[in-house]
Design an enzyme around this catalytic site. Sequence first.
Site, PDB file in Angstrom:
ATOM      1  N   CYS A   1     -34.102  -0.168 -18.654  1.00 54.18           N
ATOM      2  CA  CYS A   1     -35.560  -0.144 -18.614  1.00 54.18           C
ATOM      3  C   CYS A   1     -36.094   1.285 -18.728  1.00 54.18           C
ATOM      4  O   CYS A   1     -37.298   1.475 -18.851  1.00 54.18           O
ATOM      5  CB  CYS A   1     -36.059  -0.790 -17.336  1.00 54.18           C
ATOM      6  SG  CYS A   1     -35.518   0.109 -15.882  1.00 54.18           S
TER       7      CYS A   1
ATOM      8  N   SER B   1     -36.893  -9.109 -16.812  1.00 57.43           N
ATOM      9  CA  SER B   1     -37.916  -9.027 -17.863  1.00 57.43           C
ATOM     10  C   SER B   1     -39.308  -9.274 -17.268  1.00 57.43           C
ATOM     11  O   SER B   1     -39.442  -9.928 -16.225  1.00 57.43           O
ATOM     12  CB  SER B   1     -37.621 -10.082 -18.923  1.00 57.43           C
ATOM     13  OG  SER B   1     -37.693 -11.373 -18.331  1.00 57.43           O
TER      14      SER B   1
ATOM     15  N   PHE C   1     -28.917  -8.388 -15.968  1.00 61.21           N
ATOM     16  CA  PHE C   1     -27.552  -8.198 -16.469  1.00 61.21           C
ATOM     17  C   PHE C   1     -27.183  -6.740 -16.687  1.00 61.21           C
ATOM     18  O   PHE C   1     -26.004  -6.396 -16.764  1.00 61.21           O
ATOM     19  CB  PHE C   1     -27.367  -8.968 -17.800  1.00 61.21           C
ATOM     20  CG  PHE C   1     -27.949  -8.260 -18.992  1.00 61.21           C
ATOM     21  CD1 PHE C   1     -27.245  -7.223 -19.620  1.00 61.21           C
ATOM     22  CD2 PHE C   1     -29.194  -8.580 -19.503  1.00 61.21           C
ATOM     23  CE1 PHE C   1     -27.779  -6.552 -20.717  1.00 61.21           C
ATOM     24  CE2 PHE C   1     -29.741  -7.921 -20.590  1.00 61.21           C
ATOM     25  CZ  PHE C   1     -29.024  -6.897 -21.197  1.00 61.21           C
TER      26      PHE C   1
END
Length: 484
Positions: free
Chosen positions: A281, A226, A149
């Site tokens: 990230c 993830s 997302f």
Amino acid sequence: MKYPIAHNFIAGKMVAGQGETLEVFSPTTGEVLSAVHLSETSEVSQAVASAQAAFPEWSGMPIKERVQIFYHYKTLLEQHLEQLAQLIVEENGKTLDEARAEVLKAVEVTEFACALPQLFPGEIEEVSKGVECRSERQPLGVVACITPFNFPNMVPNWTIPNVLAIGNTMLLKPSELVPLSANRIAELLRQAGLPDGVFNVIHGGQKAVEAICDHPGIEAVSFVGSTRVAKLVYQRATAKFKRALALGGAKNHLVVLPDAHTGMTASNVAASMTGCAGQRCMAASALVAVGPVDHIIEQLCREAGKIVPGKNLGAIISKQAKARIENYIAEAEKQGANVILDGRNISVPGHENGYWLGPTIIDQVTPDMPIAQEEVFGPVLAILRAPTLDKAIEIENSSPYGNAAAIFTQSGGLAKYFSERASAGMIGVNIGVPVPREPFSFGGWNQSKFGSGDITGKSSIEFWTKLKKTTIKWNPEARSNWMS
Ligand code: NAD
């Protein structure tokens, strides 16, 4: 609902989905923005069939012709920069400046794809008298890219231009939280001249991803998301003998030494922890303070205090994500950590129902706390204290992740010492978000990436191609050695 339901894009057309429908919320207002269908296995098969049908003609085009479409696409991205950025803001909640930067990175990756004919022309050598070996890269066939997302435009574009310019055809499975940018990308690719079926969008969640991993017509899968899901996708796709590259989560450590430049370090760390509301990230997640650096931490709190939700700080993606992040902060406090900048209980006038959280800095965190070990994915920085650089490196090395790590110092020797020992794929020296620019590739280590190679740059070309080696004897004359 401002936008109509997001359809799949198959064979050049928007196709109504058949699966269950999910509402799409605007993170800045909490209002329903759109909706999306969660695709069924049969819809994934339709998209694969569309990509398979398009493959022979697309892969048969010379690369120099294929990249012409990406020159057009790059121009369209630039011409629609404001509109694309606005759509990202609406569905993701980041600031307009961050959204613009995201599209500009998509432009940069597209420029790289346009240069592929110059960068990878193949190789040829006379290996024996009258005998040549040549090697050339060929596309794999139909491939699929699954995206998260947090960068609705950039992460799909990490793969789209390279994958397609090389001659593959593809399916994109964007995050169901941000389906709108993916469909806008599909429209722009079509406008740029991409033939129908070369690029397809399948919306959905777990079921669509599992169908992608299992489908025998898909040769390779890339995933960004993830670590928990990266592992599932990597295992499932490789069990079906596909190539897979799965980028996962992160816990990035920024080490600050006493000789670091105060102003530059403070503003850099503040930007790293709050950019995209910490939902990237590459975000600074843990600051390892070595020795007497309180003057830098005080300045950092002042800098982070200037970053205000709704102004220069975006929203958290969902109500659930906000609650999860706040829980990490509360738990750390309970375990004895000290919240020195508290971003909780913040309201943005006019957007009271949005999912907001201000910059939060927590000192006296110890390595055993969950907030020190796990990915928090919000504008939250945990400060751990270390007496020496070696101890700081030990803390960084003990993380299961390995996306990015950075050091702030004015000593070249200490910076080198750290960069040689940090266990991460992307290292920063006096830079808090060490994202490599093209043609340098993007990718972490350890549990931040499963599979070999990186997702962008030169490294990605190997992943998206197979190498054909041809040996040719041109000379009918008698042999001069074992080969000729
Ligand atoms: P996510 O793992 O929840 O979702 C990623 C994708 O997987 C989505 O398309 C989603 O629909 C799908 N998915 C979710 N659950 C699934 C399941 N059980 N089985 C199969 N598919 C499933 O990630 P997210 O919340 O969208 O994104 C945030 C995460 O992505 C963070 O951990 C972040 O660090 C990571 N990320 C990593 C990089 C990188 O380059 N390493 C880049 C961006 C984001």
